[in-house]
Design an enzyme around this catalytic site. Structure first.
Site, PDB file in Angstrom:
ATOM      1  N   CYS B 125       0.586  -1.275   0.238  1.00  0.00           N
ATOM      2  CA  CYS B 125       0.136  -0.388  -0.090  1.00  0.00           C
ATOM      3  C   CYS B 125       0.818   1.471  -0.051  1.00  0.00           C
ATOM      4  CB  CYS B 125      -0.830  -0.381   1.585  1.00  0.00           C
ATOM      5  SG  CYS B 125      -2.097   1.216   1.202  1.00  0.00           S
ATOM      6  N   CYS B 128      -1.109   3.783   1.789  1.00  0.00           N
ATOM      7  CA  CYS B 128      -0.111   4.168   3.616  1.00  0.00           C
ATOM      8  C   CYS B 128       0.339   3.103   4.112  1.00  0.00           C
ATOM      9  CB  CYS B 128      -1.738   4.672   4.025  1.00  0.00           C
ATOM     10  SG  CYS B 128      -3.321   3.939   3.463  1.00  0.00           S
ATOM     11  N   SER B 129      -1.176   2.003   4.292  1.00  0.00           N
ATOM     12  CA  SER B 129      -0.965   0.866   4.850  1.00  0.00           C
ATOM     13  C   SER B 129      -1.578  -0.136   5.072  1.00  0.00           C
ATOM     14  CB  SER B 129       0.036   0.992   6.078  1.00  0.00           C
ATOM     15  OG  SER B 129       0.946   1.628   6.266  1.00  0.00           O
ATOM     16  N   CYS B 130      -2.449  -0.005   4.185  1.00  0.00           N
ATOM     17  CA  CYS B 130      -3.971  -0.498   3.592  1.00  0.00           C
ATOM     18  C   CYS B 130      -3.140  -2.620   3.659  1.00  0.00           C
ATOM     19  CB  CYS B 130      -4.460  -0.665   2.765  1.00  0.00           C
ATOM     20  SG  CYS B 130      -5.486   1.077   3.112  1.00  0.00           S
TER      21      CYS B 130
END
Lengths: 112, 220
Positions: B125, B128-130
């Site tokens: 991701c 962000c950090s999905c």
């Protein structure tokens, strides 16, 4: 808000850049990080629907580059949650700061 | 600091049980709490006092976060390896197939991709950090790092080799960039030498990294 090399890019939009070697070490979540995640889940899309994931993403993109870069992952998500809850009128920044000071005092007393 | 890494203390041992206690008090041996730790406790108190969250709701959410520490992903992959029809349903509609096995993948679309002899899939991701938390738990530090997020989309083979995964030149590497509304899960290649294994045996060789696509299961 924008990337220094490309004004069309937000500071969070880092795909294709080079931030160096990857540190493979994996750490465990701290208790407060789990707390923050739980509160956010309970208030968010999977709970009370006070906000949805896209709003919390938008908050990350709005907090400004200095803060975004300075905070780690769970600090960022806590800051985003706070921004949204203040926006939605659940509490004010002043209320929150006052309560944080109060809790810091309580914790300091408990340490003595 | 420029990155998420390097800020974690490793030298203290938290008592994980106290998270379930609603009269939760932070571990006082930890010294002074940071700004965001204090903010978390202050938000909790304010939203509960104002009736935006009940103790029951918070407890349920806490238990959910705790349960995410134990991933169901390996069992799901083992089932996909032994049940071709289930695998097909996973590939066609990840959310529906996961619901069959009792996993609520949430509102985001879950796209399941399969590693084959010709294709290695990798998930990131960049924004962000999905991450497919419902299946894999919370994302590991490296997945959240700016280094991984920035680099895996331009030099995936190099990044994979840093994870000890060498991809032959004639194999396609497909990098999937996740979003708040779209998550990915990789079905790793089932290694040779696992013919006739039980789902339990198979699940034992499926690690988190293999389901993100930065590693491959092995029998050795």
């Amino acid at each position: 808000m924008a990337d220094a090399d490309d004004p069309r890019r937000g500071y969070h939009d880092i795909g294709g850049k080079d931030y160096g070697p990857i540190d493979p070490e994996v750490t465990e979540m701290k208790p407060w990080e789990r707390q923050s995640t739980a509160i956010s889940n309970a208030l968010g899309a999977a709970g009370r629907h006070i906000y949805v994931t896209d709003e919390s993403r938008r908050a990350r993109e709005q907090m400004g580059e200095p803060l975004y870069s300075d905070l780690d992952y769970y600090e960022r998500s806590t800051e985003s949650m706070k921004m949204i809850l203040v926006e939605k009128g659940l509490f004010t920044d002043e209320e929150l700061e006052a309560r944080m000071n109060e809790i810091a005092k309580r914790m300091a007393e408990a340490r003595e | 600091m420029a990155d998420e890494r390097g800020t974690h203390d490793h030298d203290h041992d938290h008592n994980h049980d106290h998270d379930h206690d609603l009269t939760f008090q932070p571990n006082i041996e930890d010294g002074e709490p940071g700004r965001y730790e204090l903010m978390t406790y202050a938000i909790r108190e304010l939203v509960m006092e104002k009736g935006h969250l009940t103790p029951e709701e918070l407890r349920a959410a806490q238990e959910k976060v705790e349960s995410l520490q134990k991933s169901d992903g390996a069992k799901i992959i083992a089932k996909a390896w032994t049940d071709p029809e289930f695998k097909q349903r996973l590939l066609e509609d990840g959310n529906a197939a996961l619901a069959e096995v009792g996993v609520d993948a949430g509102a985001a679309k879950m796209t399941v991709v399969e590693n084959t002899d010709d294709v290695q899939n990798v998930v990131v991701c960049t924004l962000c950090s999905c991450y497919p938390r419902a299946v894999l738990g919370m994302p590991p530090d490296w997945y959240r790092s700016k280094s991984y997020r920035s680099r895996v989309v331009i030099e995936p083979r190099k990044v994979l080799s840093e994870f000890g995964t060498d991809v032959p030149d004639d194999m396609t590497v497909r990098v999937h960039d996740s979003l708040a509304d779209l998550r990915y899960l990789v079905i790793p290649r089932r290694p040779e030498g696992t013919e006739g294994w039980s789902e339990e045996q198979l699940a034992a060789i499926v690690t988190r990294d293999t389901m993100v696509g930065v590693a491959n299961p092995s029998v050795s």
